[in-house]
Design a protein around this motif. Sequence first.
Motif, PDB file in Angstrom:
ATOM      1  N   ALA A  14      40.456  37.115  46.586  1.00 15.88           N
ATOM      2  CA  ALA A  14      41.073  37.877  45.505  1.00 15.88           C
ATOM      3  C   ALA A  14      42.591  37.705  45.494  1.00 15.88           C
ATOM      4  N   GLU A  15      43.188  37.535  46.667  1.00 19.66           N
ATOM      5  CA  GLU A  15      44.641  37.357  46.738  1.00 19.66           C
ATOM      6  C   GLU A  15      45.086  36.047  46.105  1.00 19.66           C
ATOM      7  N   ARG A  16      44.154  35.133  45.893  1.00 16.10           N
ATOM      8  CA  ARG A  16      44.492  33.827  45.315  1.00 16.10           C
ATOM      9  C   ARG A  16      44.011  33.712  43.869  1.00 16.10           C
ATOM     10  N   VAL A  17      43.944  34.840  43.167  1.00 12.44           N
ATOM     11  CA  VAL A  17      43.429  34.817  41.810  1.00 12.44           C
ATOM     12  C   VAL A  17      44.269  33.908  40.909  1.00 12.44           C
ATOM     13  N   ARG A  52      46.471  44.678  41.481  1.00 10.71           N
ATOM     14  CA  ARG A  52      46.906  43.490  42.220  1.00 10.71           C
ATOM     15  C   ARG A  52      46.277  42.229  41.642  1.00 10.71           C
ATOM     16  N   THR A  53      45.055  42.334  41.149  1.00 13.43           N
ATOM     17  CA  THR A  53      44.409  41.187  40.506  1.00 13.43           C
ATOM     18  C   THR A  53      45.114  40.859  39.187  1.00 13.43           C
ATOM     19  N   ARG A 177      37.574  41.955  44.029  1.00 11.37           N
ATOM     20  CA  ARG A 177      38.364  42.514  45.134  1.00 11.37           C
ATOM     21  C   ARG A 177      37.618  43.745  45.668  1.00 11.37           C
ATOM     22  N   ALA A 178      37.163  44.568  44.696  1.00 11.50           N
ATOM     23  CA  ALA A 178      36.210  45.639  44.980  1.00 11.50           C
ATOM     24  C   ALA A 178      35.053  45.450  44.018  1.00 11.50           C
ATOM     25  N   GLY A 196      36.366  41.244  48.359  1.00 17.09           N
ATOM     26  CA  GLY A 196      37.627  40.518  48.432  1.00 17.09           C
ATOM     27  C   GLY A 196      37.573  39.151  47.789  1.00 17.09           C
ATOM     28  N   ARG A 197      36.784  39.015  46.729  1.00 25.08           N
ATOM     29  CA  ARG A 197      36.589  37.728  46.066  1.00 25.08           C
ATOM     30  C   ARG A 197      37.055  37.774  44.612  1.00 25.08           C
ATOM     31  N   VAL A 198      37.294  36.596  44.070  1.00 29.10           N
ATOM     32  CA  VAL A 198      37.493  36.434  42.633  1.00 29.10           C
ATOM     33  C   VAL A 198      36.645  35.251  42.195  1.00 29.10           C
TER      34      VAL A 198
END
Length: 271
Positions: A14-17, A52-53, A177-178, A196-198
């Motif tokens: 998710a942090e690398r969306v 954050r996304t 992410r959630a 924690g995914r996108v």
Amino acid sequence: MEAPGPVRLVVDAAERVGAALATALPAHARRRGVVVLVHGRGPASPWRPADRTLAGIVASCIDAGISAAWAPLGRAPDGPPGVLSPLAAPSHDRRALTVQLAGSRCTPPLAWIGRHAVLVSPAVIGPAGGRDGGPLGAALAALAMAACARGDGDPTAIGAALLAQVFAGFTWVLDARAALLRPRDHHGVPHSSAPGRVFVHGATGLDPAEVLARAHTLDRWCGAPDAAAGIAPCGPLAADPWPVVPASPVGVDGPTWSLRPRVRDRKARRP
């Protein structure tokens, strides 16, 4: 039109969306501009995409030099998330194009015509074959409502027609992410987990039937990730798209329920 085949789905953290979105956006996005359609099904995450996304998506558009505006779909919070402020605000221009799509009268804003749609959905996931539409089907229905569709047609089909015939293409971003797992019956309790995914999928040149078919394929896969028929995961986390993580019961506004969950609801499930 793209040839039929497995639906390519980019899987990343998710942090690398922003990076995941950059790999899926077509070359014409910079030339035509983007409308970021933010679908909400409740006032807070996980019922709507996390701030954050959204911030990662905004940064990706800015870094690529893409002219972008945003528009809300479905149930939005009382005010727009501040992270969207760098993008052009939803247009107050009342001019619209009146068209017949999927047997219904639609009036999409002129600001949407010919732009690329980035459709951002929360990971609100029901059981496979359940009564509720999956995250993409629900987003398509919300898109149909936003376009003031009139008629008795299937709202997901209308939304698919809008993506295919009003926009110059689409990129779907599923914010996991959630994730929210909806219960199997009316008396169950929804549970939140943090994969924690996108997930990102994009396409251009599809007809409405193919857009709808892909929506159904993606939604079925979200409801039953182990049944990967028709999906071609790729990207850094393709081998583990839905990690098994603990889940907690939640209410419609996000906080934990006071109701004690049943034994079967306490078990960790995918996602």
